[in-house]
Design a protein around this motif. Sequence first.
Motif, PDB file in Angstrom:
ATOM      1  N   SER A 127      -2.888  -4.275  10.844  1.00 41.54           N
ATOM      2  CA  SER A 127      -3.528  -5.242   9.958  1.00 41.54           C
ATOM      3  C   SER A 127      -3.140  -4.951   8.502  1.00 41.54           C
ATOM      4  CB  SER A 127      -5.046  -5.157  10.089  1.00 41.54           C
ATOM      5  OG  SER A 127      -5.508  -3.919   9.554  1.00 41.54           O
ATOM      6  N   ARG A 128      -3.481  -5.881   7.633  1.00 40.86           N
ATOM      7  CA  ARG A 128      -3.201  -5.702   6.204  1.00 40.86           C
ATOM      8  C   ARG A 128      -3.889  -4.447   5.673  1.00 40.86           C
ATOM      9  NH1 ARG A 128      -0.984  -8.693   2.396  1.00 40.86           N
ATOM     10  NH2 ARG A 128      -1.572  -8.344   0.239  1.00 40.86           N
ATOM     11  N   ARG A 129      -5.147  -4.260   6.038  1.00 42.61           N
ATOM     12  CA  ARG A 129      -5.895  -3.096   5.552  1.00 42.61           C
ATOM     13  C   ARG A 129      -5.228  -1.790   5.979  1.00 42.61           C
ATOM     14  NH1 ARG A 129     -12.083  -3.108   6.615  1.00 42.61           N
ATOM     15  NH2 ARG A 129     -11.971  -4.424   4.784  1.00 42.61           N
ATOM     16  N   ARG A 130      -4.879  -1.686   7.243  1.00 36.79           N
ATOM     17  CA  ARG A 130      -4.249  -0.457   7.752  1.00 36.79           C
ATOM     18  C   ARG A 130      -2.866  -0.268   7.123  1.00 36.79           C
ATOM     19  NH1 ARG A 130      -3.932   4.461   8.635  1.00 36.79           N
ATOM     20  NH2 ARG A 130      -2.825   5.150  10.481  1.00 36.79           N
ATOM     21  N   SER A 131      -2.130  -1.366   6.927  1.00 36.56           N
ATOM     22  CA  SER A 131      -0.801  -1.271   6.306  1.00 36.56           C
ATOM     23  C   SER A 131      -0.912  -0.808   4.860  1.00 36.56           C
ATOM     24  CB  SER A 131      -0.081  -2.612   6.377  1.00 36.56           C
ATOM     25  OG  SER A 131       0.186  -2.934   7.726  1.00 36.56           O
ATOM     26  N   LEU A 132      -1.912  -1.295   4.144  1.00 37.25           N
ATOM     27  CA  LEU A 132      -2.118  -0.834   2.766  1.00 37.25           C
ATOM     28  C   LEU A 132      -2.448   0.655   2.735  1.00 37.25           C
ATOM     29  CD1 LEU A 132      -4.055  -3.868   1.278  1.00 37.25           C
ATOM     30  CD2 LEU A 132      -1.765  -3.080   0.623  1.00 37.25           C
ATOM     31  N   ARG A 133      -3.208   1.100   3.723  1.00 30.25           N
ATOM     32  CA  ARG A 133      -3.501   2.531   3.814  1.00 30.25           C
ATOM     33  C   ARG A 133      -2.226   3.339   4.047  1.00 30.25           C
ATOM     34  NH1 ARG A 133      -7.922   2.367   7.728  1.00 30.25           N
ATOM     35  NH2 ARG A 133      -9.368   1.466   6.276  1.00 30.25           N
ATOM     36  N   LEU A 134      -1.364   2.840   4.940  1.00 34.85           N
ATOM     37  CA  LEU A 134      -0.096   3.530   5.207  1.00 34.85           C
ATOM     38  C   LEU A 134       0.793   3.556   3.966  1.00 34.85           C
ATOM     39  CD1 LEU A 134       0.693   2.072   8.748  1.00 34.85           C
ATOM     40  CD2 LEU A 134      -0.028   4.407   8.215  1.00 34.85           C
ATOM     41  N   ILE A 135       0.802   2.459   3.217  1.00 31.48           N
ATOM     42  CA  ILE A 135       1.587   2.410   1.975  1.00 31.48           C
ATOM     43  C   ILE A 135       1.041   3.426   0.978  1.00 31.48           C
ATOM     44  CG2 ILE A 135       2.140   0.964  -0.035  1.00 31.48           C
ATOM     45  CD1 ILE A 135       2.185  -1.431   2.019  1.00 31.48           C
ATOM     46  N   GLY A 136      -0.287   3.527   0.876  1.00 33.77           N
ATOM     47  CA  GLY A 136      -0.903   4.519  -0.006  1.00 33.77           C
ATOM     48  C   GLY A 136      -0.531   5.936   0.395  1.00 33.77           C
ATOM     49  N   GLN A 137      -0.488   6.191   1.690  1.00 29.04           N
ATOM     50  CA  GLN A 137      -0.090   7.520   2.161  1.00 29.04           C
ATOM     51  C   GLN A 137       1.366   7.815   1.805  1.00 29.04           C
ATOM     52  OE1 GLN A 137      -0.997   7.377   6.338  1.00 29.04           O
ATOM     53  NE2 GLN A 137      -3.210   7.604   5.997  1.00 29.04           N
ATOM     54  N   ALA A 138       2.218   6.788   1.915  1.00 23.47           N
ATOM     55  CA  ALA A 138       3.627   6.971   1.538  1.00 23.47           C
ATOM     56  C   ALA A 138       3.739   7.252   0.041  1.00 23.47           C
ATOM     57  CB  ALA A 138       4.444   5.741   1.915  1.00 23.47           C
ATOM     58  N   ARG A 139       2.906   6.596  -0.775  1.00 17.13           N
ATOM     59  CA  ARG A 139       2.885   6.879  -2.222  1.00 17.13           C
ATOM     60  C   ARG A 139       2.434   8.311  -2.479  1.00 17.13           C
ATOM     61  NH1 ARG A 139       3.717   2.286  -4.863  1.00 17.13           N
ATOM     62  NH2 ARG A 139       2.874   0.352  -4.055  1.00 17.13           N
TER      63      ARG A 139
END
Length: 151
Positions: A127-139
């Motif tokens: 989902s968008r929420r989980r993907s944003l979390r993954l992007i934050g982890q990559a940052r």
Amino acid sequence: MSVWPAWEVRDGAAATSWLGVRLEFGDGAHVDAVAVVGDGGVYLEDVRAVPALSLDDLAALADWIEDPLSEACGVTGRAADGSPASRARPEWPLGVEGQWLVAREYRSAQERGADPVLAVMGATGHSRRRSLRLIGQARDAGFLPPRRARR
């Protein structure tokens, strides 16, 4: 979660069934849905929620009810050989490798001029929420630059 039969339509040997579904939360919120069982799968046809669901919550609804609804409908989630059936969501590595792949998808979408969050959603199946979390982890791991400050 409660599930009850609504109606069924038979066409020769095949049948399509509609089920009522209610998901209740401790704070009084609830989600009512109509699920359709046919063609070897379970599909949501109508969803109503009190209070209304956000788009992120609506995207996560399938994850919330997938297993209990499949069980109630007799869809086992197992292939004919007994192994777990393949999911629509692709396998995605955890940890540093997954963060690096998220960053790669994000940067690739930016270079093409596409929405990077949608690209990560498509690649991971989340989902968008989980993907944003993954992007934050990559940052946080240093694979993507920090977000620009908002003014």
